[in-house]
Design an enzyme around this catalytic site. Structure first.
Site, mmCIF file in Angstrom:
data_model
loop_
_atom_site.group_PDB
_atom_site.id
_atom_site.type_symbol
_atom_site.label_atom_id
_atom_site.label_comp_id
_atom_site.label_asym_id
_atom_site.label_seq_id
_atom_site.Cartn_x
_atom_site.Cartn_y
_atom_site.Cartn_z
ATOM 1 N N ASP A 144 1.041 -1.359 -0.121
ATOM 2 C CA ASP A 144 0.163 0.037 -0.041
ATOM 3 C C ASP A 144 0.827 1.162 -0.099
ATOM 4 O O ASP A 144 2.187 1.324 0.643
ATOM 5 C CB ASP A 144 -0.805 0.005 1.393
ATOM 6 C CG ASP A 144 -1.960 -1.047 1.066
ATOM 7 O OD1 ASP A 144 -2.301 -1.578 0.184
ATOM 8 O OD2 ASP A 144 -2.302 -1.620 2.494
ATOM 9 N N ASP A 167 -1.087 -2.192 -4.439
ATOM 10 C CA ASP A 167 -2.420 -2.240 -3.792
ATOM 11 C C ASP A 167 -2.975 -0.981 -3.417
ATOM 12 O O ASP A 167 -2.761 -0.144 -4.315
ATOM 13 C CB ASP A 167 -2.250 -2.975 -2.357
ATOM 14 C CG ASP A 167 -3.669 -3.870 -2.043
ATOM 15 O OD1 ASP A 167 -4.613 -3.621 -2.483
ATOM 16 O OD2 ASP A 167 -3.617 -4.618 -0.916
ATOM 17 N N ASP A 171 -5.725 2.925 2.376
ATOM 18 C CA ASP A 171 -6.298 2.043 3.082
ATOM 19 C C ASP A 171 -6.802 2.262 4.400
ATOM 20 O O ASP A 171 -5.526 2.608 5.401
ATOM 21 C CB ASP A 171 -5.884 0.506 2.814
ATOM 22 C CG ASP A 171 -6.039 -0.110 1.379
ATOM 23 O OD1 ASP A 171 -6.794 0.622 0.523
ATOM 24 O OD2 ASP A 171 -5.892 -1.150 1.258
ATOM 25 N N ARG A 224 -13.173 1.207 -5.870
ATOM 26 C CA ARG A 224 -12.581 1.595 -4.544
ATOM 27 C C ARG A 224 -12.279 2.847 -4.162
ATOM 28 O O ARG A 224 -11.305 3.321 -3.782
ATOM 29 C CB ARG A 224 -11.499 0.538 -3.974
ATOM 30 C CG ARG A 224 -11.619 -0.893 -4.092
ATOM 31 C CD ARG A 224 -10.744 -1.630 -3.440
ATOM 32 N NE ARG A 224 -11.111 -3.165 -3.623
ATOM 33 C CZ ARG A 224 -10.056 -4.052 -3.149
ATOM 34 N NH1 ARG A 224 -9.155 -3.554 -2.421
ATOM 35 N NH2 ARG A 224 -10.510 -5.004 -3.228
#
Length: 329
Positions: A144, A167, A171, A224
């Protein structure tokens, strides 16, 4: 004071101390608002060190101030040592390459000087509080870019630019709470932002995951933006969605999402109710603009009486406001 000899010390500084424009920039309103407040343009590289705090959920539970003593770093080893120490305003100059996920301590501000860039890896805020990340470019990360997890609280991520990596760009998961993600630019990434770790993590996540997303530019991202599980009163307002591929916002696992005054351009599916194998969430929407875009799907009810003060810009002005003000300098 630091006891780590690897971290260079410079004298304490007070940044963005006064003026309407400085206060606007420090609050995450951005350069556009600073100009329209009748003040000189604030230096975006000073935004993370200001003490006025964010708009949204990160303003609750005591707010966010970040670090208090500034250090300047220009290489990867000094940067990683400084962000793990705590209590510092870590000012990065230039470009560095890191790998993997690297721990950030509580009471830390990470701010990039103009043009600062991080490639190869990301930063991990795990079980920490009172952290600011601002004015950085992230690209080609191997996990991430920014991960917030394990009940971290009061995190403010603003005025950054994210390219394409492995990724998530940002997040937020595993019981984290009181987070604001604002004035960031996301360019072309696929699985952009996850809110909530997995469908079977409700025991840790329920009652938490309160996040505000505002004035972000989702530029050609795929999905997302964010994908939400379990969070309640997740507030998504004044964002600019342009040429989004799969979908904009997904609400799942009974999450409650408020979608307010966003601008969706060439986005076939602005919202999804449920996603993949995840059960449906709830979503309410109002004052949004659809420009060459599909229908905003809604479901159930969400309490829109939020505990913080904010002022939403008119949705039809969002492309100009956000494209001109989001991202790192």
């Amino acid at each position: 004071m630091s006891t780590n000899p690897a971290v260079p010390r410079i004298k304490r500084r007070v940044l963005l101390a006064s003026s309407a424009g400085a206060a606007a920039a420090a609050s995450g309103i951005g350069v556009w608002a600073a100009q329209h407040a009748g003040a000189e343009e604030a230096d975006p590289a000073d935004l993370g060190a200001a003490q006025n705090g964010p708009v949204g959920w990160a303003s609750q539970n005591g707010g966010v101030t970040g670090g208090s003593e500034e250090v300047s770093v220009s290489n990867a080893s000094d940067f990683l040592a400084a962000i793990g120490e705590g209590g510092l305003i870590v000012r990065l100059t230039g470009s560095i390459s890191i790998s993997g996920m690297n721990d950030v301590a509580s009471d830390t501000t990470i701010v990039g000087a103009s043009g600062s860039r991080i490639t190869g890896g990301g930063i991990d805020v795990s079980g920490q509080s009172n952290v600011i990340v601002t004015n950085l470019v992230f690209d080609d990360w191997d996990d991430d870019a920014v991960n917030v997890q394990e009940s971290s609280t009061n995190i403010w991520i603003h005025h950054n630019t994210f390219g394409v990596g492995y990724d998530g760009c940002v997040d937020v998961k595993r019981g984290s709470d009181f987070v604001t993600v604002a004035w960031n630019r996301f360019d072309g990434h696929d699985k952009n932002m996850l809110l909530g770790h997995s469908d079977d993590n409700g025991s840790q996540d329920e009652g938490h995951l309160r996040v505000t997303y505002h004035h972000n530019f989702f530029n050609g991202t795929n999905q997302r933006n964010p994908r939400v599980r379990f969070g309640e009163q997740v507030h998504v307002f004044n964002n600019y969605y342009k040429d989004v591929g799969s979908y904009g916002i997904a609400t799942t696992m009974d999450a409650g999402v408020i979608v307010e005054a966003n601008y969706f351009e060439n986005t076939e599916d602005p919202t999804h109710i449920g996603e993949g194998d995840s059960a449906d969430g709830r979503l309410v929407a109002f004052d949004n603009v659809l420009d060459g875009s599909g229908e905003i799907l809604t479901n159930g009810s969400v309490d829109t009486s939020l505990p913080y003060a904010y002022s939403a810009d008119p949705a039809d002005r969002i492309p100009g406001i956000v494209e001109g003000g989001a991202g790192a300098s």
